[in-house]
Scaffold this active site. Structure first.
Site, short mmCIF file in Angstrom:
data_model
loop_
_atom_site.label_atom_id
_atom_site.label_comp_id
_atom_site.label_asym_id
_atom_site.label_seq_id
_atom_site.Cartn_x
_atom_site.Cartn_y
_atom_site.Cartn_z
N GLY A 154 0.78 -1.23 0.00
CA GLY A 154 0.00 0.00 0.00
C GLY A 154 0.81 1.28 0.00
CG HIS A 173 4.97 -1.70 -14.86
ND1 HIS A 173 4.63 -2.90 -14.27
CD2 HIS A 173 6.12 -1.92 -15.53
CE1 HIS A 173 5.55 -3.80 -14.58
NE2 HIS A 173 6.46 -3.25 -15.34
#
Ligand code: GRF
Length: 216
Positions: free
Chosen positions: A17, A113
Site C-alpha cells: 500500500g 508500473h
C-alpha cells in the site's frame, strides 16, 4: 453533481500500500486536489495496504482473488464493488490480480508500473522481479510508467514516464528505491491533470491528456 465536487476514485491494491499511502497523504495535505478516494479494494488478505486504508479512514473491501474460481467471477466481484462505491476513476496501486475492466470503466482506469513500458511489463512482472530483470538485461536506465489500464497486463496507452539511471553496484532494492521516488511524484501528477480537466473530460483521452502533462 457540480463540477467542483472532487472526482471519486477507488484504489485497487494487493500489497504493502505504499502507492495508496502516497496518494492519500497528498490528498490530505492538499498537494493533490480535486480527487477523493472514496474506497479501496484489496485482492489479498493480511497485507499492509489494508491497514494503510484504515489509517486514512478509507472504506476498504477485501475481495481475495484466491476465493474465486477464475478471472471472470473475480472481475465481476471487483466491478460490483467499484460500482457500489460510485467510482468515476479507478487507480491500480500495486494491484497484482487481473480485473477484466467492464465497458462502463474503459479508459477510466490507471495503473503505475515500475519500469519503462512496454519493456519489462506483463503478467508476473512486478516489484523486485522487474528490477532484477532490468539489472540482468544490463540496462543503463529504468523508470516508471503511468498508463491507462486495459484488459492486458501493463498494456494500455502510456500517459507519462519518468527515467532514472541504473548505477554501478545497483541491487534490485536500490533501483526500486530510485524508481519509487519517481513513482511517488509521477502518479499524483497524472491524477492531478485528470482532476484538473474535470469529469466532463472522462473517459480519459490519452492524446489530449498527454498535452496537459510535462513530458520528462
Ligand atoms: C510499485 O512498484 C508500483 O509501481 C507497483 O506496485 C508497487 C507498489 O506496491 N504498481 P504497493 O503500493 O506498495 O502495494
Amino acid at each position: 453533481m457540480p463540477e467542483t465536487d472532487p472526482l471519486r476514485a477507488v484504489v485497487l491494491i494487493s500489497g504493502g500500500g505504499s502507492t495508496l499511502e502516497n496518494l492519500a497523504a497528498r490528498i490530505a495535505d492538499q498537494r493533490l486536489r480535486g480527487v477523493r478516494i472514496v474506497g479501496a479494494i484489496c485482492s489479498r488478505e493480511g497485507v499492509g495496504g489494508i491497514e494503510v486504508a484504515r489509517r486514512h479512514g478509507i472504506p476498504i473491501e477485501l475481495i481475495p482473488r484466491t476465493q474465486f474460481p477464475d478471472d471472470d467471477t473475480f472481475s465481476n466481484a471487483i466491478t460490483d464493488v467499484v460500482r457500489r462505491m460510485n467510482a468515476e476513476i479507478v487507480l491500480m496501486a500495486g494491484f497484482l490480480s487481473f480485473w477484466r475492466i467492464p465497458a462502463d470503466f474503459v479508459a477510466r482506469v490507471l495503473n503505475i508500473h515500475p519500469a519503462l513500458l512496454p519493456a519489462f511489463g506483463g503478467r508476473g512482472m512486478y516489484a523486485a522481479r522487474v528490477h532484477r530483470a532490468v539489472l540482468a538485461a544490463g540496462e543503463s536506465h529504468s523508470g516508471c510508467t503511468v498508463h491507462v489500464a486495459d484488459n492486458e497486463y501493463d498494456h494500455g496507452p502510456i500517459l507519462a514516464q519518468r527515467r532514472v539511471p541504473v548505477l554501478p553496484g545497483d541491487t534490485p532494492e536500490s533501483l526500486a528505491q530510485r524508481v519509487g521516488e519517481q513513482e511517488r511524484e509521477l502518479y499524483p501528477l497524472v491524477i492531478q491533470a485528470i482532476a484538473d480537466r474535470g469529469r466532463s473530460a472522462l473517459p480519459i483521452m490519452p492524446d489530449l491528456l498527454r498535452h496537459a502533462l510535462p513530458q520528462s
